[in-house]
Motif scaffolding. Structure first.
Motif, PDB file in Angstrom:
ATOM      1  N   SER A 124     107.253  63.602 -51.911  1.00 29.59           N
ATOM      2  CA  SER A 124     108.347  63.942 -50.993  1.00 29.59           C
ATOM      3  C   SER A 124     109.732  63.756 -51.605  1.00 29.59           C
ATOM      4  N   GLY A 156     107.266  58.792 -52.702  1.00 28.86           N
ATOM      5  CA  GLY A 156     107.111  59.260 -51.333  1.00 28.86           C
ATOM      6  C   GLY A 156     105.793  59.945 -51.081  1.00 28.86           C
ATOM      7  N   ALA A 157     104.704  59.167 -51.071  1.00 30.04           N
ATOM      8  CA  ALA A 157     103.384  59.706 -50.756  1.00 30.04           C
ATOM      9  C   ALA A 157     102.505  58.554 -50.277  1.00 30.04           C
ATOM     10  N   PHE A 166     104.219  67.761 -54.975  1.00 28.52           N
ATOM     11  CA  PHE A 166     103.366  66.853 -54.194  1.00 28.52           C
ATOM     12  C   PHE A 166     104.172  65.735 -53.540  1.00 28.52           C
ATOM     13  N   GLU A 199     101.192  63.460 -44.383  1.00 34.58           N
ATOM     14  CA  GLU A 199     100.768  62.677 -45.541  1.00 34.58           C
ATOM     15  C   GLU A 199      99.400  63.066 -46.093  1.00 34.58           C
ATOM     16  N   SER A 200      98.646  63.906 -45.379  1.00 40.41           N
ATOM     17  CA  SER A 200      97.359  64.350 -45.906  1.00 40.41           C
ATOM     18  C   SER A 200      97.581  64.984 -47.276  1.00 40.41           C
ATOM     19  N   CYS A 201      96.726  64.640 -48.233  1.00 39.36           N
ATOM     20  CA  CYS A 201      96.955  65.172 -49.580  1.00 39.36           C
ATOM     21  C   CYS A 201      96.533  66.627 -49.688  1.00 39.36           C
TER      22      CYS A 201
END
Lengths: 275, 595
Positions: free
Chosen positions: B65, B328-329, B63, B490-492
């Motif tokens: 980065s 990184g999220a 998940f 960045e969309s989960c």
């Protein structure tokens, strides 16, 4: 509860969906109340008896912004609210029912939104209905028919997705996965296992298997598990039973998706008594 | 190394990290550092040691980065791709330049394992020009000569300590100070004031002040604390959201660097008001370089009796703060996703209600506030609500700290009373020929010059603090394309409208920017953007389409001038599809192209 609400018992424990008044009990969501009253709200990631998820967004409804309880002297609000009233979008499966909610559900505009979302699910994965053994039993396919979807509309993503044929009796074809997490929840909440999870982010999100090798064969998934049967599409299939029911006699050949959607309920425990 | 040794080393790294902090992100970071990736075996060992399903550990690794399943280089270089501090900020593609020097393609690790290079979302150095992270350390004000020198230092395997120290210098760049930036509070000063007033009076003072959350949503801070205080739970938690990922925002970087005492003071005040014993600072991974500084401030506060047991001698007033670093999220800036991340999960926004004030960290009542909000609260406790209320407007009391970047003479930190006009701000920062301003970052509002008399505040232009200036020379479509790529990245991936919609928007914009779009594509964008905005699960999806919708409304010519005047143009680009074949056959002659 305010004194005002007590004077107005009609709104105390009912919500209104498309003008129809529907009772609810404390703790119920809009979806719970609607299904119990025989009102179909389209859904893919919801199954009664499992923790609501709210991810597929097929069950989007619009709730009128002004709540009746704060303006209950205004009788106009008891009437069908005007179509142009300010409203907010909500997922019916996760939004708690609140007395007096004025909800739009089966409207052309919302069904158009749902059709677009269904098209998104189609083009994101690799859904080749004619060659899929789930055809006719597939809720995604039935939803597309229900909403009058004639094509994918958007360009296909053609994503590369892994197939896992390692398990002797269960097949996992991620091409068809719509990330609804029904299998994830069924395994955890009903089977008492934890076979599936979602990994990755955004468009790279994908279903993974909780085993040392990441393969289904090394997981504790069994054919009798609910997780092996709950997939609404053809991503998780029982091997060697693909074409037992001929095309034309399958679930959605005989029933509307709305009929099935109203029926399907999972009891909190469905495992066999001899376990 | 044989496999028994590998396993032994893995286990000792895991055990050591876990003993320092039980948070999954912490343990995974230790592994990433040590082994430059997190292997399948490492995932299994972590799962066993932390008693988690291996699928959860795997899901988390994939998940964020900054975690990788294949090895990164010993020098891991990440260029920001933000419009203000990105590798294209100076008009030259610095990442491609370094790639040529080091013979490496973005996204890859070089065959010898020495170096890896990629792009990453905004790293919050927007007042410093083009910037990158090398092994987590920021280097700012990049230009082509520095790129040459970086390549040489990497090739010579020079340790980072021996790189020019000035490169790592990050300045505060505070240009205008108001209520909060004038001074950092003396450690303990507002805790003493709070203890003199008592918890109830402190809380009512915060409510009276009209302080609203500085993250952008603007919920009443006092009411949030009150709800949390009243909520039943085995424990209460205070969480500071220092995950400022909005491109163009860097005010928290400065606050964490120069006002850390005020921040921790504010968190401790909140703990006293809501009855919390434990707090967390969730620090974005891009700001890991600030960790030693923050840890030292916490250590000093413990020594001074401002954290720990019986704070300032007050019996029963115990509170401490731990720091958890993200990886990184951007989505973890959403408060419920942040809580999930704190709990060692993917940063997926929760279904709300229930809200964190009743069901937050570990299901317990939790206050989550922005860095700036806690600092404002600390000042209010010391100076009173009236002091705060006289500044700003009726609905937006107090001041707002802005991170200003883009096409202006003096990018940096500006603190203004709420109600200030955009025109005033532009004059102060030396933005002479602005055609547009992105207020609140990509998720905010893009305004044109006719709107420069609009005012900052919750009732007009709300902002979490990012303000990006775009001059007449800017290609606004390129800016909007950049933002669309950001949101798709960045969309989960939880809900359909955002997961699929942000990628469709990105692809559609690429088609238009690439000169293949038609009027039909533009109408499609409008329709799709509206759906993503209205029907997504959380704030990310609900705001991801804003730049496109604002752009179509205010700067239609930016799109229209790129359109092909045909009814329909396929998405499928035949010439582009031949690119792989051209590369394989080493051909680029006319016959290897279509058109």
């Amino acid at each position: 509860m305010s004194a005002d609400t007590k004077q107005n018992p009609i709104t105390q424990n009912t919500i209104t969906i498309d003008g129809q008044e529907i009772p609810f009990q404390a703790g119920q969501t809009i979806m719970d109340a609607a299904l119990a009253a025989g009102v179909y709200i389209p859904h893919l990631c919801h199954r009664q008896g499992l923790t609501p998820h709210g991810s597929c967004k097929l069950c989007v409804v619009d709730i009128a912004s002004r709540s009746v309880s704060s303006h209950n002297s205004d009788r106009r609000l008891q009437a069908k609210f005007p179509a142009d009233a300010d409203s907010r979008s909500a997922s019916a499966c996760t939004m708690p029912a609140v007395a007096g909610q004025q909800i739009s559900n089966n409207t052309p505009a919302l069904n158009e939104v749902r059709k677009t979302i269904t098209q998104m699910l189609f083009i994101e994965g690799n859904h080749i209905c004619p060659s899929c053994e789930k055809s006719g039993d597939c809720t995604l396919q039935a939803m597309a028919y229900h909403l009058g979807m004639l094509d994918g509309h958007f360009p296909q993503f053609f994503q590369r997705r892994e197939v896992d044929a390692s398990h002797p009796t269960i097949m996992l074809d991620r091409d068809r996965c719509i990330l609804c997490e029904l299998c994830v929840r069924a395994s955890r909440e009903v089977d008492g296992k934890n076979v599936f999870a979602i990994a990755g982010r955004g468009i790279n999100a994908h279903l993974i298997v909780n085993s040392a090798s990441g393969k289904l064969v090394d997981s504790d998934l069994e054919t009798s598990d609910l997780a092996a049967h709950i997939c609404p599409v053809g991503a998780i299939l029982i091997k060697e039973h693909g074409y037992e029911v001929p095309i034309g006699q399958r679930t959605f050949d005989l029933h509307q998706v709305s009929e099935i959607g109203l029926e399907k309920t999972i009891l909190t425990k469905v495992r066999q008594p001899d376990e | 190394m044989d496999s028994a040794n590998t396993t032994g080393l893995l286990r000792s790294v895991i055990a050591e990290a876990y003993a320092e902090s039980p948070h999954l992100l912490y343990v995974l970071y230790a592994l990433q550092q040590q082994f430059l990736h997190i292997s399948e075996e490492a995932v299994r060992e972590v799962a066993a040691h932390l008693d988690l399903p291996s699928s959860q550990v795997d899901a988390v690794v994939e998940f964020y980065s900054f975690f990788h399943k294949t090895p990164r280089g010993r020098y891991d270089i990440l260029f920001s791709n933000c419009t203000s501090c990105g590798y294209m900020a100076g008009g030259v593609d610095l990442m491609a330049m370094l790639g040529r020097r080091l013979d490496i393609v973005a996204g890859n690790t070089r065959g010898d394992g020495l170096v890896s290079m990629d792009q990453t979302s905004c790293i919050g150095m927007c007042d410093h020009g083009a910037a990158l992270l090398v092994n987590g350390m920021p280097i700012t004000s990049l230009d082509d000569t520095m790129i040459d020198r970086i390549a040489a230092l990497v090739e010579a395997e020079t340790p980072l300590e021996d790189w020019p120290a000035g490169w790592f210098q990050v300045d505060d760049n505070i240009r205008v100070s108001g209520l909060l930036l004038k001074d950092d509070l003396l450690a303990g000063i507002c805790l003493r004031a709070m203890l003199a007033h008592g918890a109830a009076d402190t809380l009512s003072e915060i409510i009276q002040s009209g302080l609203r959350g500085r993250g952008g949503a603007g919920f009443s801070t006092g009411m949030k604390w009150q709800f949390c205080r009243e909520a039943q739970g085995a424990a209460h938690y205070v969480v500071c959201n220092a995950d400022e990922g909005e491109p163009g925002t860097f005010k928290d970087r400065v606050l964490l660097h120069s006002h850390a005492d005020s921040l921790f003071e504010g968190m401790t005040v909140c703990a006293f008001a809501v009855g919390a014993k434990q707090g967390y600072l969730y620090l974005r991974g891009e700001y890991r370089y600030l960790l030693p500084h923050l840890q030292s401030v916490l250590a000093r506060r413990r020594e001074l009796g401002l954290l720990g047991v019986d704070i300032l001698g007050q019996p029963g007033f115990s509170f401490d703060i731990g720091i958890v670093v993200g990886a990184g999220a951007y989505i973890c800036g959403e408060e419920s996703a942040l809580i999930e991340s704190l709990e060692g999960k993917r940063g997926i926004p929760r279904v709300r209600p229930p809200f964190p004030v009743t069901h937050g960290y570990l299901g317990q009542p939790t206050v989550v506030n922005n860095v700036e909000t806690f600092i404002a609260a600390a000042h209010i406790v010391l100076r009173g609500s009236a002091w705060f209320r006289v500044v700003g407007t009726e609905k937006s009391a107090g001041s707002k700290i802005l991170s200003i970047s883009g096409d202006c003479a003096a990018p940096g930190i500006y603190e203004y009373p709420f109600g200030v006009t955009i025109r005033q701000v532009l004059d102060d920062c030396g933005a002479k020929d602005a055609q547009a301003v992105q207020v609140g970052g990509p998720s905010g509002t893009l305004i044109d010059s006719a709107e420069f008399d609009r005012r900052l505040g919750f009732d007009d232009l709300s902002t979490g603090g990012s303000l990006m200036v775009f001059s007449q020379a800017r290609d606004l479509l390129a800016v909007i394309v950049n933002f669309a790529h950001f949101f798709a990245h960045e969309s989960c991936g939880f809900c359909t409208p955002c997961r699929v919609g942000t990628t469709l928007l990105k692809n559609g914009l690429d088609k238009i920017a690439g000169g293949h779009g038609t009027r039909y594509d533009l109408d499609e964008m409008q329709h799709l953007a509206a759906l993503v905005k209205c029907r997504s699960h959380c704030g990310l999806g609900q705001t991801a389409a804003n730049p496109i919708l604002d752009g179509l409304q205010r700067f239609p010519q930016a799109f229209e001038q790129r359109l092909v005047h045909r009814d329909f143009e396929p998405h499928f680009d035949l010439d582009a599809a031949l690119e792989e074949a051209r590369q394989i056959s080493h051909r680029d002659d006319a016959a290897a192209h279509i058109e």
